[in-house]
Design a protein around this motif. Structure first.
Motif, short mmCIF file in Angstrom:
data_model
loop_
_atom_site.label_atom_id
_atom_site.label_comp_id
_atom_site.label_asym_id
_atom_site.label_seq_id
_atom_site.Cartn_x
_atom_site.Cartn_y
_atom_site.Cartn_z
N ALA A 151 -38.59 -28.21 15.46
CA ALA A 151 -38.82 -28.88 14.18
C ALA A 151 -38.29 -30.31 14.23
CB ALA A 151 -38.11 -28.13 13.06
N HIS A 152 -38.97 -31.16 13.49
CA HIS A 152 -38.54 -32.54 13.27
C HIS A 152 -38.45 -32.73 11.76
CE1 HIS A 152 -39.59 -33.58 17.41
NE2 HIS A 152 -40.81 -33.14 17.20
N ASP A 153 -37.54 -33.58 11.35
CA ASP A 153 -37.52 -34.02 9.96
C ASP A 153 -37.42 -35.53 9.99
OD1 ASP A 153 -37.47 -32.67 7.23
OD2 ASP A 153 -35.97 -34.26 7.00
N GLU A 210 -27.17 -27.97 14.37
CA GLU A 210 -27.69 -27.68 15.71
C GLU A 210 -28.85 -28.65 16.00
OE1 GLU A 210 -29.67 -24.02 18.25
OE2 GLU A 210 -29.27 -23.75 16.11
N LEU A 211 -28.51 -29.85 16.47
CA LEU A 211 -29.52 -30.87 16.74
C LEU A 211 -29.83 -31.00 18.22
CD1 LEU A 211 -28.37 -33.79 14.41
CD2 LEU A 211 -30.35 -32.29 14.13
N THR A 212 -31.06 -31.29 18.50
CA THR A 212 -31.46 -31.65 19.86
C THR A 212 -31.33 -33.15 20.03
OG1 THR A 212 -33.02 -29.81 19.86
CG2 THR A 212 -33.34 -31.51 21.55
N CYS A 213 -31.77 -33.90 19.03
CA CYS A 213 -31.60 -35.36 19.04
C CYS A 213 -31.74 -35.89 17.62
CB CYS A 213 -32.58 -36.04 19.99
SG CYS A 213 -34.30 -35.69 19.65
N ALA A 214 -31.30 -37.13 17.44
CA ALA A 214 -31.39 -37.80 16.15
C ALA A 214 -31.45 -39.31 16.40
CB ALA A 214 -30.19 -37.45 15.28
N HIS A 215 -32.20 -39.99 15.56
CA HIS A 215 -32.37 -41.44 15.70
C HIS A 215 -32.32 -42.08 14.32
CE1 HIS A 215 -33.74 -40.69 19.81
NE2 HIS A 215 -34.41 -39.68 19.29
N VAL A 216 -31.73 -43.28 14.26
CA VAL A 216 -31.68 -44.06 13.03
C VAL A 216 -32.06 -45.49 13.37
CG1 VAL A 216 -30.15 -45.06 11.27
CG2 VAL A 216 -29.87 -42.68 11.95
N PHE A 236 -34.82 -39.87 12.00
CA PHE A 236 -35.65 -38.89 12.69
C PHE A 236 -34.72 -37.89 13.37
CE2 PHE A 236 -38.63 -38.48 16.62
CZ PHE A 236 -39.19 -37.32 16.15
N THR A 237 -34.76 -36.63 12.91
CA THR A 237 -33.92 -35.59 13.51
C THR A 237 -34.80 -34.51 14.13
OG1 THR A 237 -33.74 -34.45 11.39
CG2 THR A 237 -31.96 -35.98 11.96
N SER A 238 -34.31 -33.93 15.21
CA SER A 238 -35.03 -32.87 15.91
C SER A 238 -34.05 -31.74 16.23
CB SER A 238 -35.64 -33.39 17.21
OG SER A 238 -36.47 -34.50 16.95
N ALA A 239 -34.54 -30.52 16.08
CA ALA A 239 -33.69 -29.35 16.29
C ALA A 239 -34.55 -28.15 16.69
CB ALA A 239 -32.92 -29.03 15.01
N PRO A 240 -33.92 -27.11 17.18
CA PRO A 240 -34.68 -25.90 17.49
C PRO A 240 -35.34 -25.29 16.25
CG PRO A 240 -32.57 -25.84 18.62
CD PRO A 240 -32.53 -27.01 17.66
N ARG A 241 -34.69 -25.45 15.08
CA ARG A 241 -35.22 -24.85 13.85
C ARG A 241 -35.22 -25.87 12.70
NH1 ARG A 241 -33.17 -21.41 17.04
NH2 ARG A 241 -34.08 -19.38 17.34
N ARG A 242 -36.13 -25.65 11.76
CA ARG A 242 -36.36 -26.63 10.69
C ARG A 242 -35.15 -26.85 9.79
NH1 ARG A 242 -39.04 -22.08 9.24
NH2 ARG A 242 -38.51 -21.17 7.21
N ARG A 243 -34.40 -25.82 9.48
CA ARG A 243 -33.27 -25.98 8.56
C ARG A 243 -32.26 -26.99 9.11
NH1 ARG A 243 -30.76 -21.06 5.49
NH2 ARG A 243 -32.91 -21.21 4.84
N SER A 244 -31.93 -26.89 10.37
CA SER A 244 -30.99 -27.85 10.97
C SER A 244 -31.54 -29.26 10.95
CB SER A 244 -30.65 -27.44 12.41
OG SER A 244 -29.91 -26.25 12.43
N ALA A 245 -32.81 -29.40 11.30
CA ALA A 245 -33.43 -30.74 11.31
C ALA A 245 -33.41 -31.34 9.90
CB ALA A 245 -34.86 -30.66 11.84
N ARG A 246 -33.78 -30.54 8.92
CA ARG A 246 -33.85 -31.03 7.54
C ARG A 246 -32.47 -31.36 6.98
NH1 ARG A 246 -38.08 -28.36 4.61
NH2 ARG A 246 -39.17 -30.15 5.43
N GLN A 247 -31.51 -30.46 7.16
CA GLN A 247 -30.17 -30.69 6.63
C GLN A 247 -29.51 -31.90 7.29
OE1 GLN A 247 -28.41 -26.81 7.28
NE2 GLN A 247 -28.85 -26.16 5.18
N ALA A 248 -29.69 -32.03 8.58
CA ALA A 248 -29.10 -33.18 9.29
C ALA A 248 -29.72 -34.48 8.83
CB ALA A 248 -29.28 -33.01 10.80
N CYS A 249 -31.02 -34.51 8.63
CA CYS A 249 -31.69 -35.72 8.18
C CYS A 249 -31.16 -36.15 6.81
CB CYS A 249 -33.20 -35.51 8.15
SG CYS A 249 -34.14 -37.02 7.90
#
Length: 144
Positions: A32-34, A78-84, A101-114
């Motif tokens: 997932a990406h957010d 649980e992020l794979t990567c993140a960019h600002v 831009f956040t990327s994670a194995p699952r959408r919840r982590s990507a969304r919450q981190a973003c």
């Protein structure tokens, strides 16, 4: 964590956003990406319309704060990567000024981190926006 370039001169183009997404297609652990895109809107200020925002930053202070926010996001989610990327200079209405831009194995982590990163930037990072209202008329933007 490696040194990152958080600031870009001028608006962030849709092509840059698309290319950023495309570069992540080979990272097969990502599920997932957010993405958050901040765009300059045409607010009305004292019966005048915002034409653009001129962004400046105290970069020597802002970059360590941004790095700390990113480290905290990686610690909490649980992020794979993140960019600002945040724009500096004049950004006209309708143009993109912030790209998270956040990327994670699952959408919840990507969304919450973003969401966490965007809110932390608005609260902690010394970035200043001068709302340009017309010839020689402006006001300093207040983050809400």
């Amino acid at each position: 964590m490696k040194k990152r370039d958080f600031f870009v001169d001028g608006p962030i183009s849709p092509q840059f956003v698309g290319e950023s997404i495309a570069r992540h297609q080979k990272k097969t652990s990502i599920g997932a990406h957010d993405i958050f895109l901040g765009q300059v809107r045409q607010d009305s200020v004292a019966d005048k319309l915002v034409q653009a925002i001129e962004y400046t930053a105290y970069q020597e202070m802002a970059e360590p704060v941004l790095s700390s926010i990113m480290e905290e996001a990686f610690d909490q989610f649980e992020l794979t990567c993140a960019h600002v990327y945040h724009s500096l200079g004049r950004i006209n209405i309708g143009e993109i000024c912030l790209f998270v831009f956040t990327s994670a194995p699952r959408r919840r982590s990507a969304r919450q981190a973003c969401t966490y990163i965007v809110e932390a930037i608005k609260e902690q990072v010394p970035i200043f926006g001068k709302e340009l209202l017309g010839r020689n008329d402006y006001q300093w933007k207040v983050n809400t």
